[in-house]
Design an enzyme around this catalytic site. Sequence first.
Site, PDB file in Angstrom:
ATOM      1  N   ARG A  83       0.851  -1.187   0.000  1.00 37.38           N
ATOM      2  CA  ARG A  83       0.000   0.000   0.000  1.00 37.38           C
ATOM      3  C   ARG A  83       0.890   1.241   0.000  1.00 37.38           C
ATOM      4  O   ARG A  83       1.702   1.423   0.911  1.00 37.38           O
ATOM      5  CB  ARG A  83      -0.913  -0.004   1.234  1.00 37.38           C
ATOM      6  CG  ARG A  83      -1.777   1.231   1.392  1.00 37.38           C
ATOM      7  CD  ARG A  83      -2.703   1.112   2.609  1.00 37.38           C
ATOM      8  NE  ARG A  83      -3.569   2.260   2.764  1.00 37.38           N
ATOM      9  CZ  ARG A  83      -3.409   3.227   3.689  1.00 37.38           C
ATOM     10  NH1 ARG A  83      -2.414   3.178   4.559  1.00 37.38           N
ATOM     11  NH2 ARG A  83      -4.247   4.239   3.751  1.00 37.38           N
ATOM     12  N   HIS A 127      -2.817  10.966   0.513  1.00 34.67           N
ATOM     13  CA  HIS A 127      -2.304  10.760   1.867  1.00 34.67           C
ATOM     14  C   HIS A 127      -1.641  12.077   2.294  1.00 34.67           C
ATOM     15  O   HIS A 127      -0.445  12.137   2.552  1.00 34.67           O
ATOM     16  CB  HIS A 127      -1.348   9.572   1.911  1.00 34.67           C
ATOM     17  CG  HIS A 127      -1.162   8.968   3.278  1.00 34.67           C
ATOM     18  ND1 HIS A 127      -1.335   7.625   3.545  1.00 34.67           N
ATOM     19  CD2 HIS A 127      -0.809   9.527   4.463  1.00 34.67           C
ATOM     20  CE1 HIS A 127      -1.094   7.386   4.826  1.00 34.67           C
ATOM     21  NE2 HIS A 127      -0.760   8.535   5.412  1.00 34.67           N
ATOM     22  N   GLU A 172      -7.552   8.778   5.938  1.00 33.60           N
ATOM     23  CA  GLU A 172      -7.814   9.475   7.200  1.00 33.60           C
ATOM     24  C   GLU A 172      -8.241  10.931   7.032  1.00 33.60           C
ATOM     25  O   GLU A 172      -7.535  11.855   7.469  1.00 33.60           O
ATOM     26  CB  GLU A 172      -6.586   9.410   8.115  1.00 33.60           C
ATOM     27  CG  GLU A 172      -6.153   7.989   8.444  1.00 33.60           C
ATOM     28  CD  GLU A 172      -5.090   7.930   9.534  1.00 33.60           C
ATOM     29  OE1 GLU A 172      -4.526   8.982   9.881  1.00 33.60           O
ATOM     30  OE2 GLU A 172      -4.841   6.831  10.041  1.00 33.60           O
ATOM     31  N   ASN A 301      -7.895   2.282   9.751  1.00 29.90           N
ATOM     32  CA  ASN A 301      -6.594   2.377  10.403  1.00 29.90           C
ATOM     33  C   ASN A 301      -6.827   2.405  11.902  1.00 29.90           C
ATOM     34  O   ASN A 301      -7.656   3.169  12.393  1.00 29.90           O
ATOM     35  CB  ASN A 301      -5.860   3.657   9.994  1.00 29.90           C
ATOM     36  CG  ASN A 301      -5.480   3.659   8.523  1.00 29.90           C
ATOM     37  OD1 ASN A 301      -5.603   2.649   7.825  1.00 29.90           O
ATOM     38  ND2 ASN A 301      -5.012   4.802   8.042  1.00 29.90           N
ATOM     39  N   TYR A 303      -4.734   2.268  15.790  1.00 33.95           N
ATOM     40  CA  TYR A 303      -3.502   2.230  16.579  1.00 33.95           C
ATOM     41  C   TYR A 303      -3.735   2.070  18.075  1.00 33.95           C
ATOM     42  O   TYR A 303      -3.043   1.294  18.728  1.00 33.95           O
ATOM     43  CB  TYR A 303      -2.670   3.503  16.332  1.00 33.95           C
ATOM     44  CG  TYR A 303      -2.093   3.553  14.941  1.00 33.95           C
ATOM     45  CD1 TYR A 303      -0.881   2.949  14.662  1.00 33.95           C
ATOM     46  CD2 TYR A 303      -2.784   4.171  13.898  1.00 33.95           C
ATOM     47  CE1 TYR A 303      -0.353   2.961  13.372  1.00 33.95           C
ATOM     48  CE2 TYR A 303      -2.267   4.181  12.614  1.00 33.95           C
ATOM     49  CZ  TYR A 303      -1.044   3.570  12.358  1.00 33.95           C
ATOM     50  OH  TYR A 303      -0.539   3.570  11.088  1.00 33.95           O
ATOM     51  N   GLU A 367      -4.038   0.111   8.073  1.00 34.32           N
ATOM     52  CA  GLU A 367      -2.860   0.444   8.876  1.00 34.32           C
ATOM     53  C   GLU A 367      -3.044  -0.073  10.291  1.00 34.32           C
ATOM     54  O   GLU A 367      -4.112   0.099  10.886  1.00 34.32           O
ATOM     55  CB  GLU A 367      -2.633   1.969   8.998  1.00 34.32           C
ATOM     56  CG  GLU A 367      -2.112   2.631   7.766  1.00 34.32           C
ATOM     57  CD  GLU A 367      -1.937   4.142   7.955  1.00 34.32           C
ATOM     58  OE1 GLU A 367      -1.756   4.610   9.098  1.00 34.32           O
ATOM     59  OE2 GLU A 367      -1.995   4.849   6.935  1.00 34.32           O
TER      60      GLU A 367
HETATM   61  C1  PNW Z   1      -1.625   7.733  10.565  1.00 36.12           C
HETATM   62  N1  PNW Z   1      -3.666  11.242  15.625  1.00 36.12           N
HETATM   63  O1  PNW Z   1      -1.448   9.009  11.095  1.00 36.12           O
HETATM   64  C2  PNW Z   1      -1.197   7.918   9.125  1.00 36.12           C
HETATM   65  O2  PNW Z   1      -2.069   7.353   8.179  1.00 36.12           O
HETATM   66  C3  PNW Z   1       0.225   7.547   8.877  1.00 36.12           C
HETATM   67  O3  PNW Z   1       0.699   8.317   7.805  1.00 36.12           O
HETATM   68  C4  PNW Z   1       1.039   7.716  10.150  1.00 36.12           C
HETATM   69  O4  PNW Z   1       2.402   7.574   9.941  1.00 36.12           O
HETATM   70  C5  PNW Z   1       0.496   6.694  11.142  1.00 36.12           C
HETATM   71  O5  PNW Z   1      -0.892   6.848  11.348  1.00 36.12           O
HETATM   72  C6  PNW Z   1       1.196   6.730  12.503  1.00 36.12           C
HETATM   73  O6  PNW Z   1       0.967   7.962  13.138  1.00 36.12           O
HETATM   74  C7  PNW Z   1      -2.019   9.482  12.255  1.00 36.12           C
HETATM   75  O7  PNW Z   1      -3.085  12.191  16.183  1.00 36.12           O
HETATM   76  C8  PNW Z   1      -1.414  10.591  12.832  1.00 36.12           C
HETATM   77  O8  PNW Z   1      -4.769  10.821  16.060  1.00 36.12           O
HETATM   78  C9  PNW Z   1      -1.956  11.177  13.949  1.00 36.12           C
HETATM   79  C10 PNW Z   1      -3.127  10.657  14.481  1.00 36.12           C
HETATM   80  C11 PNW Z   1      -3.743   9.550  13.902  1.00 36.12           C
HETATM   81  C12 PNW Z   1      -3.172   8.968  12.781  1.00 36.12           C
END
Ligand code: PNW
Length: 480
Positions: A83, A127, A172, A301, A303, A367
Site C-alpha cells: 500500500r 495521503h 484518514e 486504520n 492504533y 494500517e
Molecule cells: C496515521 N492522531 O497518522 C497515518 O495514516 C500515517 O501516515 C502515520 O504515519 C500513522 O498513522 C502513525 O501515526 C495518524 O493524532 C497521525 O490521532 C496522527 C493521528 C492519527 C493517525
Amino acid sequence: GANRAEPAGLTFPRNFLWGAATAAYQVEGAVTEDGRGRSIWDTFAHTPGKIAHGDTGDVAVNHYHRFREDVTLMAGLGLPAYRFSVSWPRVLPYGAGPANSRGLDHYDRLVDELLAHGIDPVLTLYHWDLPQKLEDAGGWGDRDTAARFAEFATVVADRLGDRVRWWTTLNEPWCSAFLGYASGVHAPGRTDAALSLRAAHHLLLAHGLGTSALRGVLPGGAQVSVTLNLCAVFPGSRTAAAAEAVRRIDGLANRLFLDPLLRGHYPDDVRQDTAELTDWSFVREGDEAVISVPVDVLGINYYAPTVVDEGAGEPEPSAWPGCANIRFLDVPGPATAMGWPIDAGGLRAVLRRVHEDYGRIPLMVTENGAAFEDSVTGGNGDGAAPVVRDPERIAYLRDHLAVVHEAIESGIDVRGYFVWSLLDNFEWAYGYSKRFGIVHVDYATQRRVCKDSAYWYRDVIRANGVPPARTGGGRGRRGQ
Ligand code: PNW
C-alpha cells in the site's frame, strides 16, 4: 514445512490480503525532481517550529530512487501487497492543469516493478500532500478542491487503471480536516474550528466525486475504498457525563465520516453540537448523495484506544471543535514510543461497531502498527550480521492480528491487513524520531535492516496465520 505438526495457531481465510504500507511524503524524498510541485507538507515542514528537530521529507528514505531495492526487500519478505500513495503535486504540480508525465512515469515504474515481483499494488490517491497551489486558493476549505481531486483521480486512473486493482481515495480525512485545519499540528497548520468542519465536508465530497470519476475510468473488478482512522472511544467513568463525552467524540471522529459515506446523511447530533461554530450551509442539496456513492471496501486504520470523560478540554487550539468540556484520559498500562496505549480490544470494538451499525461492507485494516525505540546491533564491519530486536512490536502485531482473526471467525468480513509501516519514515510532526517500520532505516546511510518483526511477519504470511505465542519470529532464512 509441515505446519500441521505445530501447535494450533490462527489460520486466516484463503485470499486474505497481507501487506505493508507507506505514504508518499513520508518515504519518497526527491521533492524537487522530475517536475514535482510543492505540497502543503513541503511548506509546513520548512516552517520553523512545526516538526520535531526541524526534520523535513526532503530526503526521507529516498524511496523515489530506491524503490527497486525496496520492492526486492518486499519480495524477500513474501509480501503479497504494498500500500503506497501517489504524490498529487508530482502528477499535477499546480494541482490542476496539464499532467506532469514524468511524475506519472514514476508510479508507472513502481507498479510494474511490484507486478514483476508478484506484489499487488494498493494505491491511495490522497495521503495528505495537497498541492500548495490549491491551498493558496483555499485548500480543503474551498469546495473547488473536491472537483480538483476528482480530476487528479481521473488522471492517475487513466495511467494506472489497467494494472492497479485496489484504489483508495483518501487516507484518514479526520486527520486532514482536524489536525490540518483545527489543531494545526499537521499541514497546512490552520487553527480555525469552523473551517475544519467545512474541510471535512469538502474532503468527503472529494471522496464521492473521486469515486464516481474512478468508476468511469477503471475496468470492472477494480476495488474502490476510502480509509478512515476510526476511534475506539470508551467512557472514563460510569457517569452520564462520560457517556455524553463518548457520544460527542464518537460523533466527530467516527459518525461524521461513516454516516454520510454509508448512510447518506450527516448525524443530526453532530450538526447540533457544532451549531455555534457553523450553520453547515456548505452542505448543499445533493452532496450527501454524492458522498454516499457505494464503495467496495472500507479501510480502517487503528492504533490505540481513546478514553474520555467530562472535564477541562484539550488545550486550544484543539482538534475537537466544540468539545471544550471533554477531557482525554491517560490510559494506564503499556504504551508505544508515541505514548499511545497498547490495547487490541480497541480494534475489536471498532470492527464490531462498523459491522453492527453499518452492515455488510467488506473491511480492510489498512494500517496497524507501533513505534518503538529500535536499535541495530552488529553489522558494523565486525563480521556480525546487523539485527534489530523488537519483541514489543511482534507482540503488538500478534495481539492485533488475533483480534482480526477473532473478528473474521465471528462473521465480520475483514479482507486484509497492512502493517504500518514497511519502512521507518518521516512520522509527520514527530519527524524521524518515531520508528514504525518493520524494516529499520539508518537515515545517514539509507541502509535497510529487517527487524525481527519483519521476519516474524514473513512467517505469518507464509503460514497464512499467526503462530502461537513463543514460536515463530526466528530471523533465520528457513525455506529460502
Ligand atoms: C496515521 N492522531 O497518522 C497515518 O495514516 C500515517 O501516515 C502515520 O504515519 C500513522 O498513522 C502513525 O501515526 C495518524 O493524532 C497521525 O490521532 C496522527 C493521528 C492519527 C493517525
